[in-house]
Motif scaffolding. Structure first.
Motif, PDB file in Angstrom:
ATOM      1  N   ASN A  42       0.818  -1.210   0.000  1.00  0.00           N
ATOM      2  CA  ASN A  42       0.000   0.000   0.000  1.00  0.00           C
ATOM      3  C   ASN A  42       0.855   1.263   0.000  1.00  0.00           C
ATOM      4  OD1 ASN A  42      -2.557  -1.023  -0.202  1.00  0.00           O
ATOM      5  ND2 ASN A  42      -3.174  -0.580   1.897  1.00  0.00           N
ATOM      6  N   ASN A  43       2.113   1.132  -0.283  1.00  0.00           N
ATOM      7  CA  ASN A  43       2.999   2.287  -0.412  1.00  0.00           C
ATOM      8  C   ASN A  43       3.043   2.700  -1.879  1.00  0.00           C
ATOM      9  OD1 ASN A  43       5.237   4.051  -0.610  1.00  0.00           O
ATOM     10  ND2 ASN A  43       6.102   3.187   1.258  1.00  0.00           N
ATOM     11  N   SER A  44       2.586   3.913  -2.165  1.00  0.00           N
ATOM     12  CA  SER A  44       2.491   4.387  -3.555  1.00  0.00           C
ATOM     13  C   SER A  44       3.652   5.267  -3.972  1.00  0.00           C
ATOM     14  CB  SER A  44       1.184   5.170  -3.734  1.00  0.00           C
ATOM     15  OG  SER A  44       1.194   6.362  -2.945  1.00  0.00           O
ATOM     16  N   GLN A  45       4.626   5.464  -3.096  1.00  0.00           N
ATOM     17  CA  GLN A  45       5.666   6.451  -3.362  1.00  0.00           C
ATOM     18  C   GLN A  45       6.615   6.039  -4.484  1.00  0.00           C
ATOM     19  OE1 GLN A  45       6.354   6.777   1.204  1.00  0.00           O
ATOM     20  NE2 GLN A  45       7.377   8.540   0.304  1.00  0.00           N
ATOM     21  N   LYS A  46       7.033   4.775  -4.474  1.00  0.00           N
ATOM     22  CA  LYS A  46       8.077   4.349  -5.399  1.00  0.00           C
ATOM     23  C   LYS A  46       7.514   3.514  -6.543  1.00  0.00           C
ATOM     24  CE  LYS A  46      11.752   4.292  -1.906  1.00  0.00           C
ATOM     25  NZ  LYS A  46      12.467   5.439  -2.516  1.00  0.00           N
ATOM     26  N   THR A  47       8.238   3.500  -7.672  1.00  0.00           N
ATOM     27  CA  THR A  47       7.875   2.635  -8.786  1.00  0.00           C
ATOM     28  C   THR A  47       8.240   1.201  -8.435  1.00  0.00           C
ATOM     29  OG1 THR A  47      10.028   2.766  -9.889  1.00  0.00           O
ATOM     30  CG2 THR A  47       8.435   4.511 -10.371  1.00  0.00           C
ATOM     31  N   ARG A  48       7.692   0.256  -9.194  1.00  0.00           N
ATOM     32  CA  ARG A  48       8.018  -1.149  -8.924  1.00  0.00           C
ATOM     33  C   ARG A  48       9.509  -1.411  -9.130  1.00  0.00           C
ATOM     34  NH1 ARG A  48       4.948  -4.372 -13.739  1.00  0.00           N
ATOM     35  NH2 ARG A  48       5.086  -5.987 -12.142  1.00  0.00           N
ATOM     36  N   ARG A  49      10.112  -0.718 -10.062  1.00  0.00           N
ATOM     37  CA  ARG A  49      11.553  -0.887 -10.297  1.00  0.00           C
ATOM     38  C   ARG A  49      12.353  -0.383  -9.109  1.00  0.00           C
ATOM     39  NH1 ARG A  49      13.895   0.363 -16.123  1.00  0.00           N
ATOM     40  NH2 ARG A  49      12.530  -1.450 -16.395  1.00  0.00           N
ATOM     41  N   ASP A  50      11.940   0.754  -8.551  1.00  0.00           N
ATOM     42  CA  ASP A  50      12.622   1.290  -7.375  1.00  0.00           C
ATOM     43  C   ASP A  50      12.496   0.347  -6.183  1.00  0.00           C
ATOM     44  OD1 ASP A  50      13.302   3.569  -8.798  1.00  0.00           O
ATOM     45  OD2 ASP A  50      11.561   4.703  -8.119  1.00  0.00           O
ATOM     46  N   VAL A  51      11.289  -0.215  -6.024  1.00  0.00           N
ATOM     47  CA  VAL A  51      11.063  -1.147  -4.915  1.00  0.00           C
ATOM     48  C   VAL A  51      11.937  -2.392  -5.082  1.00  0.00           C
ATOM     49  CG1 VAL A  51       9.379  -2.627  -3.771  1.00  0.00           C
ATOM     50  CG2 VAL A  51       8.726  -0.323  -4.494  1.00  0.00           C
ATOM     51  N   ALA A  52      11.987  -2.928  -6.296  1.00  0.00           N
ATOM     52  CA  ALA A  52      12.803  -4.117  -6.552  1.00  0.00           C
ATOM     53  C   ALA A  52      14.280  -3.829  -6.280  1.00  0.00           C
ATOM     54  CB  ALA A  52      12.604  -4.596  -7.984  1.00  0.00           C
ATOM     55  N   LEU A  53      14.740  -2.647  -6.662  1.00  0.00           N
ATOM     56  CA  LEU A  53      16.137  -2.276  -6.413  1.00  0.00           C
ATOM     57  C   LEU A  53      16.418  -2.192  -4.917  1.00  0.00           C
ATOM     58  CD1 LEU A  53      18.909  -1.350  -7.392  1.00  0.00           C
ATOM     59  CD2 LEU A  53      18.011   0.998  -7.482  1.00  0.00           C
ATOM     60  N   MET A  58      19.043  -5.047  -0.235  1.00  0.00           N
ATOM     61  CA  MET A  58      18.909  -5.701   1.065  1.00  0.00           C
ATOM     62  C   MET A  58      19.253  -7.188   1.001  1.00  0.00           C
ATOM     63  SD  MET A  58      15.398  -4.050   2.636  1.00  0.00           S
ATOM     64  CE  MET A  58      15.420  -2.452   3.460  1.00  0.00           C
ATOM     65  N   GLY A  59      19.582  -7.666  -0.214  1.00  0.00           N
ATOM     66  CA  GLY A  59      19.918  -9.069  -0.358  1.00  0.00           C
ATOM     67  C   GLY A  59      18.758  -9.957  -0.731  1.00  0.00           C
ATOM     68  N   ILE A  60      17.652  -9.346  -1.211  1.00  0.00           N
ATOM     69  CA  ILE A  60      16.478 -10.098  -1.653  1.00  0.00           C
ATOM     70  C   ILE A  60      16.432  -9.994  -3.172  1.00  0.00           C
ATOM     71  CG2 ILE A  60      13.969 -10.285  -1.538  1.00  0.00           C
ATOM     72  CD1 ILE A  60      14.107  -9.015   1.228  1.00  0.00           C
ATOM     73  N   TYR A  61      16.665 -11.086  -3.878  1.00  0.00           N
ATOM     74  CA  TYR A  61      16.950 -11.034  -5.308  1.00  0.00           C
ATOM     75  C   TYR A  61      15.689 -11.253  -6.154  1.00  0.00           C
ATOM     76  CZ  TYR A  61      21.544 -11.098  -3.308  1.00  0.00           C
ATOM     77  OH  TYR A  61      22.642 -10.781  -2.554  1.00  0.00           O
ATOM     78  N   VAL A  62      14.864 -10.199  -6.189  1.00  0.00           N
ATOM     79  CA  VAL A  62      13.605 -10.236  -6.927  1.00  0.00           C
ATOM     80  C   VAL A  62      13.708  -9.394  -8.192  1.00  0.00           C
ATOM     81  CG1 VAL A  62      12.242 -10.638  -4.853  1.00  0.00           C
ATOM     82  CG2 VAL A  62      12.693  -8.289  -5.592  1.00  0.00           C
ATOM     83  N   GLU A  63      12.715  -9.551  -9.060  1.00  0.00           N
ATOM     84  CA  GLU A  63      12.622  -8.782 -10.293  1.00  0.00           C
ATOM     85  C   GLU A  63      11.425  -7.839 -10.221  1.00  0.00           C
ATOM     86  OE1 GLU A  63      12.419 -11.530 -13.532  1.00  0.00           O
ATOM     87  OE2 GLU A  63      14.151 -12.684 -12.838  1.00  0.00           O
ATOM     88  N   ASP A  64      11.330  -6.940 -11.199  1.00  0.00           N
ATOM     89  CA  ASP A  64      10.226  -5.994 -11.224  1.00  0.00           C
ATOM     90  C   ASP A  64       8.874  -6.706 -11.210  1.00  0.00           C
ATOM     91  OD1 ASP A  64      12.334  -4.278 -11.544  1.00  0.00           O
ATOM     92  OD2 ASP A  64      11.660  -3.424 -13.461  1.00  0.00           O
TER      93      ASP A  64
END
Length: 282
Positions: A42-53, A58-64
Motif C-alpha cells: 500500500n505504499n504508492s511512493q516508489k515505482t516497482r523498479r525502485d522497490v525491486a532495487l 537488502m539481499g532479496i533477489y527479486v525482479e520488477d
C-alpha cells in the motif's frame, strides 16, 4: 497446483531501512524454487523498479515482476473506468509514473479525478488545491486508507490520514483501490497467475492484509513483526488462518511447498494458539 503468496512489505519484510530477520532467506528460497509470489504494498511512493532495487540492495533477489503497488492498482482501475482521463495528484514518482503508463495526464485544470497517495513532499498548498478541485466536482480517489505506516521504532502518517482532511473539508468520500479493496487483491492475484483457492495472503495488518484476504477467500497468515500484536486480534470479528512471529516462520507452515530445504530459524519464538479456532477459508 502450487500455492502462490501475496506478501505485504512494510512490517513484513522490513521496517524503514531495517530488514526483518529471516525475511531475505525466505524470499530467496521462493525465488530459487520458482514458487509463485508477489509483493503487494500500500505504499504508492516508489515505482516497482525502485522497490525491486531496494530489495536487491537488502539481499532479496527479486525482479520488477514480483512487485505490485497500490499506485499500479489505482492507475489500472482508473484506466478501466475512464480511459485517457486526467488527474490532479498528491503523491510521488511511483503514482505519477503508474498513471502516465496507463494513459493518464496530470493537470490542475478541471481534472476528472483527484488522486491522493503517500509522500513526504505534501504541503498545504497541494491540499488546498485538491480540496477546491473536489469541491468543484472532481472525484476523490485514495491509493489506500492506511492511517499510518510502520517505520523503524515508530510510525508515520499514512494516505488515509491525509485524504481524510479533504473528505472533512468537502464532504466527499474517497474511493480506495489499495488493500483491503478487492480491486487490488484481485489484480495482484491475476498478475501472479494463481487461482483463488491456491492464494495465500501474508501481512502484518488485520484491517488491510488479513481483511482483504478473508474477503477474497484467500488463505491468510498474520505476522507479528509489524503493526499488530497478538492481543489485538481479538478486537476483530474475523481471524487469520495462521499467526506467526515473522515471515521467517513461513516455511514451517508450508513444508510441502518449501520442500526439504527448510531449516527452522534458530531462537525462533514458538507460535501461540489463539483463544478461539481460526477461520478456515475455503
Amino acid at each position: 497446483m502450487k500455492l502462490g503468496f501475496l506478501i505485504d512489505m512494510d512490517g513484513v519484510i522490513y521496517k524503514g531501512s531495517q530488514l526483518i530477520a529471516g525475511a531475505a532467506e525466505v524470499i530467496n528460497r521462493l525465488v530459487k524454487q520458482d514458487i509463485p509470489f508477489c509483493f503487494i504494498t500500500n505504499n504508492s511512493q516508489k515505482t516497482r523498479r525502485d522497490v525491486a532495487l531496494k530489495l536487491r540492495k537488502m539481499g532479496i533477489y527479486v525482479e520488477d515482476r514480483h512487485i505490485f503497488t497500490c499506485a499500479m492498482a489505482t492507475a489500472r482501475f482508473l484506466a478501466s473506468q475512464k480511459p485517457e482521463g486526467t488527474a490532479f495528484v498528491i503523491g510521488e514518482g511511483g503514482l505519477n509514473l503508474a498513471l502516465h503508463t496507463n494513459g493518464y495526464s496530470i493537470t490542475e485544470d478541471h481534472p476528472d479525478y483527484v488522486v491522493v497517495g503517500e509522500g513526504r513532499v505534501i504541503n498545504f498548498e497541494n491540499l488546498e488545491k485538491a480540496t477546491q478541485l473536489v469541491h468543484a466536482g472532481a472525484k476523490l480517489i485514495a491509493t489506500n486508507l492506511d492511517s499510518n505506516c510502520p517505520i523503524e521504532n515508530s510510525i508515520r502518517p499514512g494516505c488515509g490520514a491525509i485524504v481524510r482532511l479533504i473528505e472533512e473539508a468537502t464532504g466527499a468520500k474517497a474511493f480506495s483501490v489499495g488493500k483491503p479493496s478487492s480491486v487490488m487483491m484481485r489484480l495482484a492475484r491475476k498478475q501472479m497467475g494463481i487461482d483463488t483457492e491456491h492464494t495465500v495472503m501474508v501481512g502484518d495488518t488485520m484491517y488491510t492484509d488479513i481483511l482483504g484476504g478473508v474477503e477474497m477467500g484467500y488463505q491468510t497468515v498474520l505476522v507479528l513483526s509489524g503493526g499488530t500484536t497478538e492481543e489485538e486480534i481479538n478486537h476483530y470479528s474475523y481471524r487469520p488462518n495462521h499467526v506467526i512471529p515473522s515471515i521467517a516462520e513461513l516455511p514451517s507452515l508450508y513444508p510441502e511447498i518449501f520442500e526439504d530445504t527448510y531449516q527452522k530459524p534458530a531462537k525462533s519464538t514458538p507460535r501461540k494458539k489463539l483463544e478461539e479456532p481460526l477461520v478456515t477459508v475455503s
